[in-house]
Design a protein around this motif. Structure first.
Motif, PDB file in Angstrom:
ATOM      1  N   ILE A 118       0.831  -1.204   0.000  1.00  0.00           N
ATOM      2  CA  ILE A 118       0.000   0.000   0.000  1.00  0.00           C
ATOM      3  C   ILE A 118       0.866   1.255   0.000  1.00  0.00           C
ATOM      4  N   ALA A 119       1.980   1.187   0.695  1.00  0.00           N
ATOM      5  CA  ALA A 119       2.832   2.372   0.854  1.00  0.00           C
ATOM      6  C   ALA A 119       3.143   3.088  -0.467  1.00  0.00           C
ATOM      7  N   PRO A 120       3.578   2.376  -1.517  1.00  0.00           N
ATOM      8  CA  PRO A 120       3.872   3.098  -2.779  1.00  0.00           C
ATOM      9  C   PRO A 120       2.651   3.813  -3.367  1.00  0.00           C
ATOM     10  N   VAL A 121       1.451   3.263  -3.159  1.00  0.00           N
ATOM     11  CA  VAL A 121       0.256   3.932  -3.671  1.00  0.00           C
ATOM     12  C   VAL A 121       0.136   5.310  -3.034  1.00  0.00           C
ATOM     13  N   LEU A 122       0.446   5.377  -1.748  1.00  0.00           N
ATOM     14  CA  LEU A 122       0.355   6.644  -1.040  1.00  0.00           C
ATOM     15  C   LEU A 122       1.617   7.487  -1.222  1.00  0.00           C
ATOM     16  N   GLY A 123       2.661   6.859  -1.771  1.00  0.00           N
ATOM     17  CA  GLY A 123       3.907   7.579  -1.972  1.00  0.00           C
ATOM     18  C   GLY A 123       4.723   7.700  -0.712  1.00  0.00           C
ATOM     19  N   ILE A 124       4.621   6.730   0.184  1.00  0.00           N
ATOM     20  CA  ILE A 124       5.425   6.750   1.405  1.00  0.00           C
ATOM     21  C   ILE A 124       6.150   5.432   1.564  1.00  0.00           C
ATOM     22  N   ILE A 125       6.990   5.360   2.584  1.00  0.00           N
ATOM     23  CA  ILE A 125       7.710   4.107   2.836  1.00  0.00           C
ATOM     24  C   ILE A 125       7.133   3.484   4.104  1.00  0.00           C
ATOM     25  N   ALA A 126       6.797   2.206   4.005  1.00  0.00           N
ATOM     26  CA  ALA A 126       6.168   1.539   5.144  1.00  0.00           C
ATOM     27  C   ALA A 126       7.205   1.176   6.183  1.00  0.00           C
ATOM     28  N   THR A 127       6.840   1.331   7.443  1.00  0.00           N
ATOM     29  CA  THR A 127       7.715   0.880   8.523  1.00  0.00           C
ATOM     30  C   THR A 127       7.318  -0.534   8.906  1.00  0.00           C
ATOM     31  N   GLU A 128       8.345  -1.318   9.201  1.00  0.00           N
ATOM     32  CA  GLU A 128       8.090  -2.713   9.563  1.00  0.00           C
ATOM     33  C   GLU A 128       7.408  -2.797  10.926  1.00  0.00           C
TER      34      GLU A 128
END
Lengths: 329, 288, 443
Positions: B87-97
């Motif tokens: 999902i993160a790339p859709v929002l343009g962010i980097i997901a935290t583990e």
């Protein structure tokens, strides 16, 4: 030391139980069954036994292997379905057709909805209508009753309602048909052509009174059903006595008594409040008369009850009991 | 005959064309303009509609994610890190583990540890039984064993062990959606970190009574003695209302507290057997 | 004969102890008095560990509006203040007393002479009822003084006294009417004065014809007290059903009896009020029926509050071997006890011992939609629907279907041919809907 039990109140249970109710209905069906055995002989016994046994077997097999539940065939509901199904067919029906009827009644109308208490339509009636549509010839040739125990080929003939429908259709008047119709006494006792269980109004009434005495059913549905039929046909009779037969004939002929006392009152498929029951009985009555007088079938009880079965959830929603403390402003 | 056929074809096709036209204009007129990201996110989500995220369904959750524009405080317990990473790339962010989690039943009051004192006979629902009485063992905090958690689980990940009368959570199936936590009227179930190789240490008791009455009803009750708190070098254990609690964020799984607990209320799961002294057999069943 | 109109059932009466005179039970050595024994805000303790107390001394004070005082039922020393299991099965704060002798407070009049003159004024009576810790003894234990304070804008016309005792087995009110008839009537006169009503009606079910005759005769000497016989039907003892039966008035849904000008009290309460006002005696003992088919010697006992249930059972012939359930209260609305050490409290009207066979619920079968639960529901509800909605967690609809009107009489479950646990689920629903309503009120 035994452990004490803890549960919520009430800690008493009344003497009503599902088994008592179901077996009570079976007992109430016995008089009509006896009459059918008397008039239709061995054929009636074979048909009844086939229906009951195949209903029990299908219920057992479906519960055990398809639904994987503990079989509950001893509760008596499958026996009732079997007897009622047999009551709704002519005694000359081939046995294999009876088995198919039982499969439809138990398998499709009852078990596919989840078993006892969950079926929206009366299983016996669904089975009957299925047979009527699939095997119209076998289902509409009724052997005339002869009070002897014989397997000799019975003479088949139409039911009183069939005579009427055909005659009126041809343009005859009631007085012209009168000779072909049985006497009211015969119709009351049972010496007429028809399905197994519907011939004797007296035996059916006896069973109905027994069920009311045992508080298995209340009088609301049968009374409102029969009264509606009586009043409706009486009005039509007043308008044109040569075209519409008198109301007493309608009450005694066909499956009306059987339907009003045993089929429409089926707890599972009838409304739960008194007001709802009255409306339901009224609806059944109107539909029955409509089909009998103007429909293409001579008899309309099973269709009327099945149609009203479909309306029951709505009736339950619309007709709530009177809540305590509701009216006072 | 041919003529009939032709008329039929013409009639049917013109009805079809007309309907298509009407549908087209209606669709134009009543078009709802929606962020296309919502569809993208909703496609990535597992579609279980479990409600574990706190929203009514996956679609609602997708709307919430797109509206927030980030993934802080939002988690899909079913899909876990993989879904969030997608999902993160859709929002343009980097997901935290995030560390994976699992539901943990904090009660060991099995039939042997907390013998029945009375028998319950009635509707099989913990919520009602909880209002009615303290429980068959007499412990007013313990598991009632009637299976509201089982009923609430959409993933078939929890069942009641007939031998102990306690719920057992499956390591593989549980997605930590938290439905059972909400269903349990006694708040016995907690969502904790899953840890490596499913190794977990937790206090398997939530009894807040003092030592003596707690012990009276259950062999393995936490009596709030505080020994575990003293032995813990990471300040992961706290005592509140006669009850120890291990903070799973601070716990390093050293197992000192397990040895120290006088009532065996602290439980270690899925650890290899110890070297020096063979550990007593655990009373809690678990799927290994 | 009068009765309420809709619903109701008729369970087997089994009044085994109706001709057993009330006996005084010897004072127990282990008394444990729960600090809160009424419906409402918990009371606050006013004694400490080690203190010596007399019979009738105040041990917990009720300061809040709906709250009641609790008095010691014995004399002796307070050994500890701790939690003890009560009828609910949960532990509640209780006072444990080591009994030494039986020294009563000097103010209590211990003579048996019947004191008919009511000297106190309306306000004084209410204040004294509050001091003496009187609560409704029918089972609901609602503080009586609160009931006596008619809210502004409302007017009480009738005082109804509940002598119905519609629960099977129980006979404590029946015996009290026969043995303390005159005291009860004085108590009713006191309540009448406190309320300022002209007329009081005692409703008694027809299976207690001796009590009806006796009280009717006695009532001739009192002004404005009538005795009415009622047809036997459960749950006639419920407030709303009693008002409907006696006056044919229906209390609107969610409202109190005062809405239709009535205040309902119970026979036991009237007797307690008599003792409190005329004899200065706080409520610390009550009549308890101990009964059950297998019990050797079913009896009616006058018991001090705080006596463990097991002592009554011992006195009545010991716990039978085949006992499956011990109930506090009757079989229809009583609570099954978790432990036999539970103390008798103000609301305990009877102890019922049921055999294993009686206490086992029949197997739960499918609902066959017979509608019998609707027919018997005295509140005109649809128990099958309410149970179904609660089971499925649909509490909004439950509220619309008036689940909160249910008074948990259990007629539905009693009648259900499929023996479904209807009331269990309705209770669950009521609990949740109650929470929803409270949350809404708070927001």
């Amino acid at each position: 030391m035994n452990l004490l039990t803890v549960s919520g109140s009430p800690h008493l249970h009344g003497d009503q139980s599902l088994k008592k109710i179901m077996w009570g209905v079976v007992i109430a069906l016995v008089p009509a069954m006896m009459v059918s055995f008397w008039y239709f002989g061995l054929a009636a016994i074979i048909i009844t036994l086939t229906a009951v046994v195949s209903c029990l077997i299908f219920e057992y097999l479906i519960q055990k292997f398809l639904l994987k539940q503990a079989p509950t065939i001893t509760d008596g509901s499958a026996i009732i379905t079997g007897i009622l199904l047999a009551f709704n067919v002519p005694s000359s029906l081939p046995v294999w057709q009876m088995v198919i009827g039982a499969l439809v009644a138990i398998g499709i109308a009852k078990m596919s909805y989840g078993g006892l208490g969950k079926n929206p339509f009366n299983p016996a009636l669904v089975g009957r209508v299925f047979l009527l549509i699939s095997f119209p010839v076998d289902m509409t040739s009724w052997p005339l009753p002869k009070p002897i125990w014989s397997m000799v080929d019975a003479i088949t003939g139409p039911t009183p309602l069939g005579v009427l429908k055909e005659g009126i259709g041809k343009g005859d008047t009631i007085s012209q048909l009168a000779a072909q119709l049985p006497s009211y006494q015969d119709m009351f006792i049972g010496g007429i052509g028809g399905s197994l269980g519907e011939i004797s109004a007296a035996a059916l009434l006896l069973g109905g009174l027994f069920m009311m005495y045992k508080k298995i059913i209340t009088c609301h549905i049968p009374v409102s059903y029969l009264l509606t039929v009586f009043v409706f046909t009486a009005i039509m009779w007043q308008i044109n006595p040569e075209h519409y037969i008198n109301p007493l004939f309608h009450l005694l002929a066909g499956g009306l008594m059987l339907g009003a006392i045993f089929m429409a009152t089926d707890m599972v498929t009838s409304p739960m409040t008194y007001r709802g029951m009255l409306l339901y009985g009224f609806g059944c009555g109107v539909l029955t008369v409509l089909i009998r007088l103007w429909g293409s079938y001579p008899e309309g009880v099973s269709f009327a009850i099945l149609i009203m079965n479909a309306v029951v959830p709505l009736i339950n929603k619309g007709f709530k009991p009177k809540r305590f403390g509701e009216v006072i402003k | 005959m041919n003529q009939v056929l032709i008329y039929a074809i013409i009639a049917i096709s013109s009805i079809g064309a007309l309907s298509a036209l009407i549908l087209f204009f209606v669709a134009q007129k009543f078009k709802v303009i929606e962020d296309p990201k919502i569809d993208e996110v909703a496609d990535i989500l597992p579609g279980a509609n479990c409600g574990g995220c706190g929203y009514a369904g996956c679609r609602n959750f997708a709307e919430a994610i797109v509206k927030a524009g980030n993934l802080d405080n939002l988690n899909c317990p079913v899909g876990g890190n993989t879904v969030l990473k997608d999902i993160a790339p859709v929002l343009g962010i980097i997901a935290t583990e995030r560390s994976p989690q699992i539901a943990v039943v904090r009660c060991s009051g099995s039939y042997t540890n907390a013998p029945k004192k009375v028998e319950y006979d009635g509707a099989s629902t913990c919520t009602f039984a909880n209002n009615l009485f303290a429980g068959e063992s007499g412990c007013p905090f313990g598991c009632l064993g009637l299976g509201d958690c089982v009923f609430s689980c959409k993933f078939d990940a929890i069942y009641i062990d007939e031998a102990t009368g306690l719920p057992v959570v499956s390591n593989e199936k549980c997605v930590a959606c938290g439905a059972c936590v909400k269903a349990c009227p006694r708040k016995i179930i907690e969502i904790r970190n899953k840890n490596k190789k499913d190794r977990r240490i937790f206090v398997s008791c939530i009894n807040q009574e003092k030592g003596a009455p707690a012990k009276k009803n259950c062999e393995v009750a936490c009596i709030g003695c505080g020994k575990c708190m003293k032995v813990c070098t990471f300040e992961a254990i706290s005592i509140d209302k006669n009850l120890a609690y291990i903070d799973f964020e601070k716990c390093t799984l050293c197992r000192k507290c397990v040895d120290e607990c006088p009532t065996n209320a602290i439980i270690e799961l899925n650890f290899p057997p110890r070297k020096e002294k063979a550990k007593k057999e655990e009373t809690v069943n678990t799927e290994l | 004969m009068k009765t309420f109109k809709i619903g109701g059932v008729h369970p087997e009466e089994n009044k085994l102890t109706s001709d057993k005179a009330i006996e005084f039970l010897a004072i127990s050595q282990k008394i444990c008095i729960p600090v809160t024994q009424h419906l409402g805000t918990p009371s606050t303790l006013v004694v400490e560990k080690g203190e010596s107390i007399k019979t009738g001394q105040l041990i917990a004070k009720g300061d809040a509006f709906i709250c009641a005082n609790v008095h010691s039922s014995v004399s002796g020393k307070i050994s500890k203040i701790d939690t003890a299991i009560d009828t609910s099965g949960y532990k509640k704060t209780s006072v444990f007393i080591d009994v030494e002798g039986d020294i009563w407070e000097e103010t209590i009049d211990r003579t048996n002479t019947i004191n008919k003159d009511i000297l106190l004024s309306k306000e004084e009576i209410i204040a004294k009822i509050k001091d003496m810790g009187i609560v409704g003894l029918g089972g609901a234990t609602f503080p009586t003084h609160v009931k006596m304070m008619v809210p502004n804008g409302k007017k009480a016309e009738f005082l109804l006294i509940n002598g119905v005792e519609c629960e099977p087995y129980l006979t404590s009110d029946h015996r009290l009417m026969l043995e303390k008839g005159e005291e009860i009537l004085v108590g009713i006169s006191i309540l009448k004065k406190a309320l300022g009503v002209e007329k009081a009606i005692i409703g008694i079910e027809n299976n207690k014809s001796d009590a009806i005759t006796y009280l009717t005769k006695l009532a001739l000497n009192f002004t404005g007290i009538e005795v009415h016989a009622l047809k036997i039907k459960y749950p006639q003892g419920a407030e709303k059903q009693l008002i409907k039966a006696l006056l044919n008035r229906e209390v609107p849904s969610g409202k109190l009896p005062i809405e239709v000008g009535c205040v309902v009290s119970n026979i036991g309460t009237a007797f307690a009020v008599y003792e409190a006002i005329q004899k200065n005696k706080p409520l610390f003992e009550r009549v308890v029926s101990i009964t059950g088919k297998s019990l050797k010697n079913p009896s009616n006992f006058m018991v001090r509050i705080g006596t463990p249930v097991i002592e009554l059972i011992e006195k009545a012939g010991g716990l039978p071997d085949d006992s499956g359930k011990v109930n506090s209260g009757g079989p229809m609305m009583g609570k099954a006890l978790n432990s036999l050490d539970v103390p008798i409290v103000k609301g305990t009207s009877g102890i019922l011992i049921m055999t294993r066979k009686e206490s086992k619920r029949p197997e739960i079968l499918n609902c066959i939609r017979c509608g019998k639960c609707i027919t018997v529901c005295p509140m005109g509800l649809e128990p099958y629907l309410l149970a179904q909605l609660a089971e499925n967690g649909n509490f909004e609809t439950s509220e619309k279907e008036k689940i909160m009107d249910c008074m948990e009489c259990g007629s539905c479950q009693f009648t259900c041919p499929s023996s479904r646990p209807l009331l269990d689920y309705v209770r669950l629903g009521k609990n949740k809907v109650g929470l929803i309503i409270r949350n809404r009120a708070n927001n």
